[in-house]
Design an enzyme around this catalytic site. Structure first.
Site, mmCIF file in Angstrom:
data_model
loop_
_atom_site.group_PDB
_atom_site.id
_atom_site.type_symbol
_atom_site.label_atom_id
_atom_site.label_comp_id
_atom_site.label_asym_id
_atom_site.label_seq_id
_atom_site.Cartn_x
_atom_site.Cartn_y
_atom_site.Cartn_z
ATOM 1 N N CYS A 94 -3.543 13.477 13.472
ATOM 2 C CA CYS A 94 -4.238 12.211 13.298
ATOM 3 C C CYS A 94 -4.043 11.417 14.567
ATOM 4 O O CYS A 94 -3.350 11.847 15.477
ATOM 5 C CB CYS A 94 -3.738 11.453 12.086
ATOM 6 S SG CYS A 94 -2.206 10.613 12.364
ATOM 7 N N ARG A 106 2.018 14.748 13.446
ATOM 8 C CA ARG A 106 2.409 14.511 12.056
ATOM 9 C C ARG A 106 2.438 15.780 11.209
ATOM 10 O O ARG A 106 1.616 15.978 10.310
ATOM 11 C CB ARG A 106 1.505 13.452 11.417
ATOM 12 C CG ARG A 106 1.611 12.136 12.132
ATOM 13 C CD ARG A 106 0.845 11.035 11.460
ATOM 14 N NE ARG A 106 1.578 10.411 10.367
ATOM 15 C CZ ARG A 106 1.160 9.307 9.760
ATOM 16 N NH1 ARG A 106 0.050 8.736 10.116
ATOM 17 N NH2 ARG A 106 1.874 8.773 8.803
ATOM 18 N N ASP A 146 5.407 0.534 11.809
ATOM 19 C CA ASP A 146 4.149 -0.072 11.357
ATOM 20 C C ASP A 146 4.013 -1.542 11.775
ATOM 21 O O ASP A 146 2.974 -2.156 11.526
ATOM 22 C CB ASP A 146 4.029 0.036 9.820
ATOM 23 C CG ASP A 146 3.734 1.456 9.370
ATOM 24 O OD1 ASP A 146 3.417 2.308 10.218
ATOM 25 O OD2 ASP A 146 3.818 1.717 8.148
ATOM 26 N N LYS A 168 0.843 -1.212 0.000
ATOM 27 C CA LYS A 168 0.000 0.000 0.000
ATOM 28 C C LYS A 168 0.870 1.250 0.000
ATOM 29 O O LYS A 168 0.621 2.185 -0.769
ATOM 30 C CB LYS A 168 -0.891 0.009 1.253
ATOM 31 C CG LYS A 168 -1.592 1.351 1.477
ATOM 32 C CD LYS A 168 -2.436 1.350 2.727
ATOM 33 C CE LYS A 168 -1.707 1.668 3.995
ATOM 34 N NZ LYS A 168 -1.466 3.098 4.249
ATOM 35 N N ASN A 169 1.887 1.269 0.854
ATOM 36 C CA ASN A 169 2.679 2.495 1.006
ATOM 37 C C ASN A 169 3.585 2.769 -0.198
ATOM 38 O O ASN A 169 4.140 3.863 -0.306
ATOM 39 C CB ASN A 169 3.514 2.446 2.290
ATOM 40 C CG ASN A 169 2.658 2.696 3.518
ATOM 41 O OD1 ASN A 169 1.475 3.025 3.403
ATOM 42 N ND2 ASN A 169 3.249 2.538 4.698
ATOM 43 N N ARG A 227 -8.481 -0.530 5.022
ATOM 44 C CA ARG A 227 -7.650 0.500 4.398
ATOM 45 C C ARG A 227 -6.287 -0.061 4.008
ATOM 46 O O ARG A 227 -5.675 0.427 3.066
ATOM 47 C CB ARG A 227 -7.427 1.672 5.365
ATOM 48 C CG ARG A 227 -8.672 2.497 5.615
ATOM 49 C CD ARG A 227 -8.321 3.690 6.469
ATOM 50 N NE ARG A 227 -7.106 4.301 5.980
ATOM 51 C CZ ARG A 227 -6.224 4.950 6.728
ATOM 52 N NH1 ARG A 227 -6.435 5.096 8.026
ATOM 53 N NH2 ARG A 227 -5.151 5.484 6.211
HETATM 54 C C1 UD1 Z 1 4.983 6.800 6.202
HETATM 55 C C2 UD1 Z 1 4.052 5.611 6.094
HETATM 56 C C3 UD1 Z 1 3.577 5.175 7.469
HETATM 57 C C4 UD1 Z 1 4.783 4.929 8.380
HETATM 58 C C5 UD1 Z 1 5.728 6.113 8.367
HETATM 59 C C6 UD1 Z 1 7.012 5.840 9.144
HETATM 60 C C7 UD1 Z 1 2.981 5.944 3.948
HETATM 61 C C8 UD1 Z 1 1.739 6.252 3.199
HETATM 62 N N1 UD1 Z 1 2.915 5.979 5.269
HETATM 63 O O1 UD1 Z 1 4.237 7.857 6.769
HETATM 64 O O2 UD1 Z 1 2.793 3.981 7.327
HETATM 65 O O3 UD1 Z 1 4.305 4.699 9.690
HETATM 66 O O4 UD1 Z 1 6.105 6.456 7.031
HETATM 67 O O5 UD1 Z 1 7.660 4.732 8.630
HETATM 68 O O6 UD1 Z 1 4.002 5.614 3.373
HETATM 69 N N2 UD1 Z 1 7.640 14.493 10.297
HETATM 70 C C9 UD1 Z 1 7.879 15.831 10.574
HETATM 71 N N3 UD1 Z 1 7.679 16.739 9.566
HETATM 72 C C10 UD1 Z 1 7.284 16.362 8.311
HETATM 73 C C11 UD1 Z 1 7.078 15.001 8.046
HETATM 74 C C12 UD1 Z 1 7.279 14.090 9.062
HETATM 75 O O7 UD1 Z 1 8.217 16.197 11.680
HETATM 76 O O8 UD1 Z 1 7.146 17.244 7.453
HETATM 77 C C13 UD1 Z 1 7.842 13.511 11.380
HETATM 78 C C14 UD1 Z 1 6.573 12.715 11.681
HETATM 79 O O9 UD1 Z 1 5.732 13.403 12.584
HETATM 80 C C15 UD1 Z 1 7.129 11.449 12.260
HETATM 81 C C16 UD1 Z 1 8.426 11.249 11.482
HETATM 82 O O10 UD1 Z 1 8.741 12.517 10.917
HETATM 83 O O11 UD1 Z 1 7.454 11.630 13.620
HETATM 84 C C17 UD1 Z 1 8.348 10.227 10.377
HETATM 85 O O12 UD1 Z 1 7.220 10.491 9.572
HETATM 86 P P1 UD1 Z 1 7.206 10.152 8.005
HETATM 87 O O13 UD1 Z 1 8.347 9.265 7.675
HETATM 88 O O14 UD1 Z 1 7.057 11.416 7.250
HETATM 89 O O15 UD1 Z 1 5.861 9.316 7.886
HETATM 90 P P2 UD1 Z 1 4.812 9.346 6.718
HETATM 91 O O16 UD1 Z 1 5.484 9.554 5.407
HETATM 92 O O17 UD1 Z 1 3.680 10.231 7.077
#
Ligand code: UD1
Length: 426
Positions: free
Chosen positions: A123, A128, A313, A22-23, A405
Protein backbone atom coordinates in the site's frame (compact mmCIF):
# COMPACT_ATOMS: atom_id res chain seq x y z
CA UNK A 1 -13.96 14.01 -6.54
CA UNK A 2 -14.71 16.37 -3.63
CA UNK A 3 -12.16 18.94 -2.53
CA UNK A 4 -11.77 20.86 0.70
CA UNK A 5 -11.08 24.59 0.67
CA UNK A 6 -9.49 26.21 3.69
CA UNK A 7 -8.74 29.86 4.24
CA UNK A 8 -6.08 29.97 6.91
CA UNK A 9 -5.31 32.28 9.79
CA UNK A 10 -8.52 31.98 11.81
CA UNK A 11 -8.20 31.19 15.51
CA UNK A 12 -10.33 28.33 16.77
CA UNK A 13 -12.79 28.54 19.63
CA UNK A 14 -15.46 26.14 20.82
CA UNK A 15 -15.90 22.43 21.21
CA UNK A 16 -15.52 19.40 18.98
CA UNK A 17 -17.14 16.06 19.83
CA UNK A 18 -14.75 13.16 19.32
CA UNK A 19 -16.11 10.10 17.52
CA UNK A 20 -15.55 6.44 18.30
CA UNK A 21 -12.22 5.07 17.07
CA UNK A 22 -12.13 3.72 13.53
CA UNK A 23 -9.22 1.42 14.36
CA UNK A 24 -11.16 -0.05 17.27
CA UNK A 25 -14.47 -0.31 15.42
CA UNK A 26 -13.09 -2.38 12.53
CA UNK A 27 -11.75 -5.34 14.58
CA UNK A 28 -14.71 -5.07 16.97
CA UNK A 29 -17.05 -5.52 14.02
CA UNK A 30 -15.02 -8.53 12.83
CA UNK A 31 -15.45 -10.04 16.31
CA UNK A 32 -19.13 -10.68 15.50
CA UNK A 33 -17.92 -13.56 13.31
CA UNK A 34 -16.82 -15.42 16.46
CA UNK A 35 -20.36 -16.13 17.61
CA UNK A 36 -23.83 -16.97 16.37
CA UNK A 37 -25.27 -14.50 18.89
CA UNK A 38 -25.74 -10.77 18.24
CA UNK A 39 -23.01 -8.24 19.00
CA UNK A 40 -24.18 -4.68 19.50
CA UNK A 41 -21.64 -1.90 19.14
CA UNK A 42 -22.39 1.69 20.12
CA UNK A 43 -20.42 4.91 19.49
CA UNK A 44 -19.45 3.53 16.07
CA UNK A 45 -18.13 6.33 13.83
CA UNK A 46 -19.92 6.91 10.52
CA UNK A 47 -17.05 6.40 8.12
CA UNK A 48 -16.44 4.88 4.72
CA UNK A 49 -14.14 2.17 6.16
CA UNK A 50 -16.73 1.16 8.73
CA UNK A 51 -19.47 0.88 6.08
CA UNK A 52 -17.04 -1.16 4.04
CA UNK A 53 -16.46 -3.61 6.90
CA UNK A 54 -20.25 -3.91 7.30
CA UNK A 55 -20.53 -4.88 3.62
CA UNK A 56 -17.80 -7.46 4.07
CA UNK A 57 -19.59 -9.00 7.07
CA UNK A 58 -22.80 -9.22 5.01
CA UNK A 59 -20.89 -11.29 2.44
CA UNK A 60 -20.16 -13.84 5.16
CA UNK A 61 -23.88 -13.99 5.94
CA UNK A 62 -23.96 -11.67 8.95
CA UNK A 63 -27.07 -9.62 9.59
CA UNK A 64 -26.09 -5.96 9.88
CA UNK A 65 -28.40 -3.28 11.25
CA UNK A 66 -27.25 0.33 11.56
CA UNK A 67 -29.10 2.86 13.69
CA UNK A 68 -27.75 6.41 13.64
CA UNK A 69 -27.64 8.29 16.95
CA UNK A 70 -30.20 11.06 17.25
CA UNK A 71 -27.62 13.85 17.61
CA UNK A 72 -25.87 14.45 14.29
CA UNK A 73 -22.23 13.43 14.22
CA UNK A 74 -22.54 11.07 17.17
CA UNK A 75 -22.09 8.03 14.96
CA UNK A 76 -24.41 5.14 15.49
CA UNK A 77 -25.07 1.65 16.68
CA UNK A 78 -24.53 -1.61 14.84
CA UNK A 79 -26.32 -4.81 15.63
CA UNK A 80 -24.27 -7.54 14.02
CA UNK A 81 -25.35 -11.14 14.00
CA UNK A 82 -23.45 -13.90 12.23
CA UNK A 83 -25.92 -16.65 13.18
CA UNK A 84 -25.02 -18.67 10.10
CA UNK A 85 -21.82 -18.15 8.16
CA UNK A 86 -22.51 -18.52 4.44
CA UNK A 87 -18.94 -17.96 3.28
CA UNK A 88 -15.40 -17.77 4.59
CA UNK A 89 -13.65 -16.13 1.61
CA UNK A 90 -12.57 -12.47 1.40
CA UNK A 91 -11.70 -11.62 -2.19
CA UNK A 92 -8.81 -9.55 -3.45
CA UNK A 93 -11.18 -6.82 -4.59
CA UNK A 94 -12.27 -6.35 -0.99
CA UNK A 95 -9.00 -6.69 0.89
CA UNK A 96 -7.07 -4.48 -1.51
CA UNK A 97 -9.54 -1.65 -0.88
CA UNK A 98 -9.21 -1.87 2.88
CA UNK A 99 -6.25 -3.63 4.38
CA UNK A 100 -7.90 -3.77 7.80
CA UNK A 101 -10.31 -6.36 6.37
CA UNK A 102 -7.49 -8.88 6.89
CA UNK A 103 -8.57 -8.96 10.53
CA UNK A 104 -11.48 -11.25 9.60
CA UNK A 105 -8.99 -14.10 9.10
CA UNK A 106 -8.59 -15.03 12.78
CA UNK A 107 -12.29 -14.98 13.71
CA UNK A 108 -13.39 -16.87 10.57
CA UNK A 109 -10.76 -19.54 11.12
CA UNK A 110 -11.59 -19.91 14.82
CA UNK A 111 -15.33 -20.17 14.22
CA UNK A 112 -15.49 -22.14 10.95
CA UNK A 113 -12.19 -24.03 10.97
CA UNK A 114 -11.25 -22.49 7.64
CA UNK A 115 -10.81 -19.15 5.92
CA UNK A 116 -9.52 -17.85 2.62
CA UNK A 117 -8.47 -14.22 2.64
CA UNK A 118 -6.63 -12.36 -0.09
CA UNK A 119 -3.17 -11.04 0.69
CA UNK A 120 -3.60 -7.27 1.01
CA UNK A 121 -0.61 -6.46 -1.19
CA UNK A 122 1.49 -3.35 -0.80
CA UNK A 123 0.00 0.00 0.00
CA UNK A 124 1.02 3.59 -0.31
CA UNK A 125 2.84 3.70 3.02
CA UNK A 126 5.02 0.65 2.53
CA UNK A 127 5.14 -3.10 1.99
CA UNK A 128 3.06 -3.99 5.07
CA UNK A 129 3.51 -7.78 5.13
CA UNK A 130 1.21 -10.18 7.02
CA UNK A 131 3.80 -12.75 8.13
CA UNK A 132 3.11 -12.05 11.82
CA UNK A 133 -0.62 -12.71 11.42
CA UNK A 134 0.16 -16.04 9.76
CA UNK A 135 2.81 -16.97 12.30
CA UNK A 136 0.30 -16.47 15.11
CA UNK A 137 -2.38 -18.60 13.49
CA UNK A 138 0.13 -21.35 12.70
CA UNK A 139 1.23 -21.31 16.34
CA UNK A 140 -2.43 -21.94 17.24
CA UNK A 141 -2.33 -25.06 15.07
CA UNK A 142 -3.70 -23.78 11.75
CA UNK A 143 -2.33 -25.06 8.47
CA UNK A 144 -1.59 -21.99 6.37
CA UNK A 145 -0.98 -22.08 2.66
CA UNK A 146 -0.36 -19.26 0.21
CA UNK A 147 -1.88 -19.82 -3.20
CA UNK A 148 -2.62 -17.41 -6.06
CA UNK A 149 -2.40 -14.38 -3.80
CA UNK A 150 -4.63 -15.89 -1.14
CA UNK A 151 -4.01 -17.06 2.39
CA UNK A 152 -5.82 -20.34 2.87
CA UNK A 153 -5.96 -21.31 6.53
CA UNK A 154 -7.56 -24.37 7.99
CA UNK A 155 -7.90 -26.03 11.36
CA UNK A 156 -10.52 -28.73 10.89
CA UNK A 157 -10.09 -30.04 14.44
CA UNK A 158 -10.19 -26.53 15.92
CA UNK A 159 -7.39 -24.25 17.07
CA UNK A 160 -5.22 -25.21 20.04
CA UNK A 161 -3.94 -22.81 22.67
CA UNK A 162 -0.23 -21.97 22.34
CA UNK A 163 2.48 -19.46 23.11
CA UNK A 164 2.75 -16.82 20.38
CA UNK A 165 5.87 -14.72 20.58
CA UNK A 166 5.84 -11.77 18.19
CA UNK A 167 9.33 -10.69 17.07
CA UNK A 168 8.01 -7.17 16.46
CA UNK A 169 4.88 -5.41 17.64
CA UNK A 170 1.92 -5.55 15.27
CA UNK A 171 -1.51 -4.17 16.06
CA UNK A 172 -3.37 -6.18 13.42
CA UNK A 173 -1.53 -9.45 14.12
CA UNK A 174 -2.22 -9.09 17.86
CA UNK A 175 -5.92 -8.57 17.06
CA UNK A 176 -6.10 -11.63 14.81
CA UNK A 177 -4.23 -13.73 17.40
CA UNK A 178 -6.41 -12.50 20.28
CA UNK A 179 -9.69 -13.19 18.49
CA UNK A 180 -8.55 -16.61 17.29
CA UNK A 181 -7.28 -17.61 20.75
CA UNK A 182 -10.64 -16.89 22.41
CA UNK A 183 -12.09 -20.04 20.79
CA UNK A 184 -8.89 -22.13 20.77
CA UNK A 185 -8.83 -25.12 23.08
CA UNK A 186 -6.71 -24.42 26.16
CA UNK A 187 -4.31 -21.71 27.25
CA UNK A 188 -2.64 -19.14 24.95
CA UNK A 189 0.00 -16.55 25.73
CA UNK A 190 0.55 -13.67 23.30
CA UNK A 191 4.00 -12.26 24.06
CA UNK A 192 5.24 -8.90 22.74
CA UNK A 193 1.59 -8.06 22.07
CA UNK A 194 0.65 -4.58 20.90
CA UNK A 195 -0.49 -2.34 23.77
CA UNK A 196 -2.52 0.09 21.67
CA UNK A 197 -5.77 1.12 23.41
CA UNK A 198 -7.72 -0.41 20.52
CA UNK A 199 -6.41 -3.84 21.57
CA UNK A 200 -7.64 -3.25 25.11
CA UNK A 201 -11.02 -2.20 23.71
CA UNK A 202 -11.25 -5.34 21.60
CA UNK A 203 -10.27 -7.46 24.61
CA UNK A 204 -12.91 -5.78 26.79
CA UNK A 205 -15.58 -6.51 24.19
CA UNK A 206 -14.44 -10.13 23.82
CA UNK A 207 -14.63 -10.53 27.60
CA UNK A 208 -18.18 -9.12 27.54
CA UNK A 209 -18.86 -11.87 24.97
CA UNK A 210 -17.58 -14.46 27.44
CA UNK A 211 -13.89 -14.72 26.49
CA UNK A 212 -11.37 -15.32 29.28
CA UNK A 213 -8.54 -12.83 28.85
CA UNK A 214 -6.00 -11.24 31.18
CA UNK A 215 -3.03 -8.91 30.70
CA UNK A 216 -4.77 -6.42 28.40
CA UNK A 217 -2.78 -3.20 28.16
CA UNK A 218 0.47 -5.07 28.86
CA UNK A 219 2.70 -6.77 26.32
CA UNK A 220 1.72 -10.25 27.54
CA UNK A 221 -1.90 -11.20 26.96
CA UNK A 222 -3.16 -14.50 28.32
CA UNK A 223 -6.25 -16.17 26.88
CA UNK A 224 -8.04 -19.29 28.11
CA UNK A 225 -10.15 -20.59 25.27
CA UNK A 226 -13.89 -21.11 25.69
CA UNK A 227 -16.20 -23.32 23.62
CA UNK A 228 -18.46 -20.48 22.48
CA UNK A 229 -18.98 -16.76 22.88
CA UNK A 230 -22.33 -15.12 23.55
CA UNK A 231 -24.24 -11.90 22.88
CA UNK A 232 -22.86 -8.61 24.20
CA UNK A 233 -23.08 -4.86 23.88
CA UNK A 234 -19.98 -2.67 23.81
CA UNK A 235 -19.26 1.04 23.31
CA UNK A 236 -16.32 1.81 20.98
CA UNK A 237 -13.58 3.81 22.70
CA UNK A 238 -12.88 7.42 21.61
CA UNK A 239 -10.67 7.94 18.58
CA UNK A 240 -7.21 8.96 19.82
CA UNK A 241 -6.04 9.87 16.31
CA UNK A 242 -8.99 12.20 15.78
CA UNK A 243 -8.37 13.60 19.29
CA UNK A 244 -4.72 14.25 18.52
CA UNK A 245 -5.48 15.73 15.11
CA UNK A 246 -7.88 18.33 16.50
CA UNK A 247 -5.55 19.03 19.43
CA UNK A 248 -2.92 19.91 16.84
CA UNK A 249 -5.44 21.96 14.87
CA UNK A 250 -5.74 24.23 17.92
CA UNK A 251 -1.96 24.33 18.31
CA UNK A 252 -1.48 25.32 14.65
CA UNK A 253 -4.33 27.80 14.26
CA UNK A 254 -4.14 29.17 17.81
CA UNK A 255 -7.14 29.66 20.07
CA UNK A 256 -8.81 27.37 22.52
CA UNK A 257 -10.95 24.30 21.95
CA UNK A 258 -12.47 21.56 24.06
CA UNK A 259 -12.49 18.02 22.69
CA UNK A 260 -15.44 16.26 24.28
CA UNK A 261 -15.96 12.54 24.85
CA UNK A 262 -12.25 11.71 24.84
CA UNK A 263 -9.45 11.10 27.33
CA UNK A 264 -5.94 12.42 27.95
CA UNK A 265 -4.47 8.96 28.60
CA UNK A 266 -5.14 8.00 24.97
CA UNK A 267 -2.67 10.61 23.69
CA UNK A 268 -0.17 10.98 26.54
CA UNK A 269 2.89 11.03 24.25
CA UNK A 270 1.37 13.75 22.07
CA UNK A 271 0.38 15.86 25.08
CA UNK A 272 4.00 15.79 26.26
CA UNK A 273 5.32 17.18 22.97
CA UNK A 274 2.46 19.65 22.55
CA UNK A 275 3.23 21.12 25.96
CA UNK A 276 6.92 21.31 25.09
CA UNK A 277 5.90 23.11 21.90
CA UNK A 278 4.04 25.73 23.95
CA UNK A 279 0.43 24.56 23.88
CA UNK A 280 -1.64 24.14 27.04
CA UNK A 281 -3.50 20.86 27.43
CA UNK A 282 -5.75 20.02 30.35
CA UNK A 283 -8.27 17.36 31.25
CA UNK A 284 -11.82 18.68 31.68
CA UNK A 285 -14.99 16.99 32.97
CA UNK A 286 -16.04 16.25 29.43
CA UNK A 287 -12.71 15.61 27.72
CA UNK A 288 -9.66 17.70 26.95
CA UNK A 289 -9.01 21.41 26.55
CA UNK A 290 -6.24 22.52 24.20
CA UNK A 291 -5.08 26.11 23.82
CA UNK A 292 -2.30 28.09 22.23
CA UNK A 293 -2.37 31.79 22.70
CA UNK A 294 0.02 34.37 21.30
CA UNK A 295 3.47 32.87 20.99
CA UNK A 296 4.63 30.85 18.01
CA UNK A 297 5.05 27.11 18.71
CA UNK A 298 8.57 25.93 19.58
CA UNK A 299 10.19 23.07 17.64
CA UNK A 300 10.23 19.68 19.36
CA UNK A 301 11.58 16.42 17.97
CA UNK A 302 9.61 13.17 18.00
CA UNK A 303 10.09 9.53 17.03
CA UNK A 304 7.17 7.27 16.22
CA UNK A 305 6.89 4.04 18.20
CA UNK A 306 4.25 1.50 19.23
CA UNK A 307 1.92 2.65 22.03
CA UNK A 308 2.59 4.29 24.48
CA UNK A 309 5.11 5.91 22.12
CA UNK A 310 4.31 8.68 19.64
CA UNK A 311 1.73 7.31 17.15
CA UNK A 312 2.74 6.99 13.52
CA UNK A 313 -0.84 7.97 12.68
CA UNK A 314 -0.16 11.45 14.13
CA UNK A 315 3.26 11.93 12.56
CA UNK A 316 2.05 13.77 9.43
CA UNK A 317 -0.17 16.12 11.43
CA UNK A 318 2.67 16.83 13.88
CA UNK A 319 4.93 17.68 10.96
CA UNK A 320 2.40 20.29 9.79
CA UNK A 321 2.62 21.87 13.25
CA UNK A 322 6.41 21.77 13.34
CA UNK A 323 6.54 23.31 9.84
CA UNK A 324 5.55 26.65 11.41
CA UNK A 325 7.38 26.28 14.74
CA UNK A 326 10.37 28.31 15.89
CA UNK A 327 13.53 26.22 15.36
CA UNK A 328 14.31 22.84 13.83
CA UNK A 329 12.52 19.57 14.58
CA UNK A 330 13.66 16.03 13.75
CA UNK A 331 10.73 13.72 13.11
CA UNK A 332 11.71 10.09 12.84
CA UNK A 333 9.34 7.44 11.47
CA UNK A 334 10.15 3.95 12.71
CA UNK A 335 6.90 2.06 11.98
CA UNK A 336 6.36 2.47 8.24
CA UNK A 337 9.11 2.93 5.68
CA UNK A 338 7.33 5.27 3.29
CA UNK A 339 5.27 7.53 5.41
CA UNK A 340 6.57 10.92 4.33
CA UNK A 341 4.34 11.38 1.30
CA UNK A 342 2.91 14.54 2.82
CA UNK A 343 6.35 16.18 2.66
CA UNK A 344 6.29 17.18 -1.05
CA UNK A 345 2.81 18.63 -0.51
CA UNK A 346 3.93 20.60 2.57
CA UNK A 347 6.86 21.90 0.50
CA UNK A 348 4.30 23.27 -1.99
CA UNK A 349 2.98 25.29 0.95
CA UNK A 350 6.46 26.79 1.53
CA UNK A 351 7.53 24.45 4.33
CA UNK A 352 11.27 23.84 4.70
CA UNK A 353 11.69 20.07 5.14
CA UNK A 354 14.39 17.64 4.05
CA UNK A 355 14.33 13.88 4.43
CA UNK A 356 17.37 11.90 5.54
CA UNK A 357 16.58 8.20 5.69
CA UNK A 358 13.81 7.67 8.22
CA UNK A 359 14.02 11.23 9.55
CA UNK A 360 12.41 14.44 8.34
CA UNK A 361 14.30 17.59 9.29
CA UNK A 362 11.73 20.32 9.63
CA UNK A 363 12.97 23.91 9.80
CA UNK A 364 10.03 25.98 10.94
CA UNK A 365 8.96 28.94 8.84
CA UNK A 366 6.93 31.82 10.34
CA UNK A 367 3.93 31.15 8.10
CA UNK A 368 3.00 28.55 5.48
CA UNK A 369 1.44 29.73 2.23
CA UNK A 370 -1.87 28.31 1.00
CA UNK A 371 -1.66 26.20 -2.17
CA UNK A 372 -3.48 23.47 -4.05
CA UNK A 373 -2.29 20.14 -2.65
CA UNK A 374 -3.06 16.47 -3.12
CA UNK A 375 -4.03 14.08 -0.33
CA UNK A 376 -2.15 10.79 -0.68
CA UNK A 377 -3.37 8.82 2.32
CA UNK A 378 -5.61 9.24 5.30
CA UNK A 379 -3.21 10.79 7.80
CA UNK A 380 -1.38 12.81 5.17
CA UNK A 381 -4.72 14.32 4.16
CA UNK A 382 -5.44 15.52 7.66
CA UNK A 383 -1.95 17.03 7.93
CA UNK A 384 -2.64 19.10 4.81
CA UNK A 385 -5.90 20.34 6.29
CA UNK A 386 -4.04 21.35 9.46
CA UNK A 387 -1.32 23.05 7.43
CA UNK A 388 -4.07 24.96 5.60
CA UNK A 389 -5.55 26.18 8.89
CA UNK A 390 -2.24 27.79 9.80
CA UNK A 391 -1.36 29.05 6.31
CA UNK A 392 -1.73 32.46 4.77
CA UNK A 393 -4.40 32.41 2.06
CA UNK A 394 -6.31 29.62 0.44
CA UNK A 395 -5.47 25.90 0.43
CA UNK A 396 -7.37 23.40 -1.68
CA UNK A 397 -6.93 19.79 -0.62
CA UNK A 398 -7.71 17.51 -3.55
CA UNK A 399 -8.69 13.83 -3.38
CA UNK A 400 -10.35 14.02 0.00
CA UNK A 401 -11.91 10.56 -0.17
CA UNK A 402 -9.06 9.44 2.06
CA UNK A 403 -10.32 11.79 4.77
CA UNK A 404 -13.81 10.33 4.57
CA UNK A 405 -12.34 6.91 5.29
CA UNK A 406 -11.13 7.98 8.70
CA UNK A 407 -12.59 11.30 9.87
CA UNK A 408 -16.28 11.73 10.57
CA UNK A 409 -17.49 15.09 9.16
CA UNK A 410 -14.09 16.76 9.52
CA UNK A 411 -15.01 20.01 7.78
CA UNK A 412 -18.20 20.39 9.84
CA UNK A 413 -16.35 19.75 13.10
CA UNK A 414 -13.67 22.32 12.24
CA UNK A 415 -16.10 24.93 10.95
CA UNK A 416 -18.10 24.74 14.16
CA UNK A 417 -15.02 25.96 16.05
CA UNK A 418 -14.65 28.85 13.62
CA UNK A 419 -12.32 27.50 10.93
CA UNK A 420 -12.95 28.84 7.44
CA UNK A 421 -13.28 25.44 5.74
CA UNK A 422 -15.74 24.01 3.26
CA UNK A 423 -16.21 20.99 1.06
CA UNK A 424 -16.44 21.69 -2.64
CA UNK A 425 -18.42 18.90 -4.27
CA UNK A 426 -16.96 17.50 -7.47
C1 UD1 B 1 -2.59 -0.48 12.56
C2 UD1 B 1 -3.50 0.70 12.31
C3 UD1 B 1 -2.76 1.80 11.56
C4 UD1 B 1 -1.48 2.16 12.32
C5 UD1 B 1 -0.66 0.92 12.63
C6 UD1 B 1 0.55 1.23 13.51
C7 UD1 B 1 -5.69 -0.31 12.10
C8 UD1 B 1 -6.84 -0.65 11.23
N1 UD1 B 1 -4.64 0.26 11.53
O1 UD1 B 1 -2.21 -0.98 11.30
O2 UD1 B 1 -3.62 2.94 11.45
O3 UD1 B 1 -0.73 3.05 11.52
O4 UD1 B 1 -1.45 -0.05 13.31
O5 UD1 B 1 0.14 1.82 14.70
O6 UD1 B 1 -5.73 -0.51 13.30
N2 UD1 B 1 4.31 -5.89 10.10
C9 UD1 B 1 5.05 -6.98 9.65
N3 UD1 B 1 4.39 -8.18 9.50
C10 UD1 B 1 3.06 -8.33 9.80
C11 UD1 B 1 2.35 -7.22 10.28
C12 UD1 B 1 3.01 -6.02 10.43
O7 UD1 B 1 6.22 -6.88 9.36
O8 UD1 B 1 2.56 -9.45 9.66
C13 UD1 B 1 5.01 -4.60 10.25
C14 UD1 B 1 4.37 -3.50 9.40
O9 UD1 B 1 4.87 -3.51 8.08
C15 UD1 B 1 4.75 -2.26 10.16
C16 UD1 B 1 4.73 -2.72 11.61
O10 UD1 B 1 4.80 -4.14 11.58
O11 UD1 B 1 6.07 -1.88 9.83
C17 UD1 B 1 3.50 -2.31 12.38
O12 UD1 B 1 2.35 -2.66 11.64
P1 UD1 B 1 0.98 -3.06 12.37
O13 UD1 B 1 1.04 -2.69 13.80
O14 UD1 B 1 0.66 -4.47 12.02
O15 UD1 B 1 -0.05 -2.10 11.63
P2 UD1 B 1 -1.52 -2.42 11.19
O16 UD1 B 1 -2.18 -3.33 12.17
O17 UD1 B 1 -1.56 -2.78 9.75
Amino acid sequence: MDKIRIRGGVRLKGEIPISGAKNAALPLMAACLLTDAPLTLTNVPKLADVAFMADLLRLFGAGVEWTPESSPGAGGRYRLCAANLVGTTADYDIVRKMRASFVVLGPLLARAGQAKVSLPGGCAIGARPVNLHLMALEALGAAVELSDGYVIASAPGGLKGARIEFPTVSVGATENALMAATLAEGHSVIANAAREPEIGDLGDCLMAMGARISGLGTSTIVVDGVAALHAAEHAVLPDRIETGTYAMAAAIAGGEIELTGTRADLIGSLITVLEMAGAQVSQTNRGLAVARNGVRPTSVSATTAPFPGFPTDLQAQFMALMATAEGTSHIRETIFENRFMHVPELLRMSADITIEGDTAIVRGVPRLAGAPVMATDLRASSSLVLAGLGAEGETIVNRVYHLDRGFERLEEKLSRVGADIERLPA
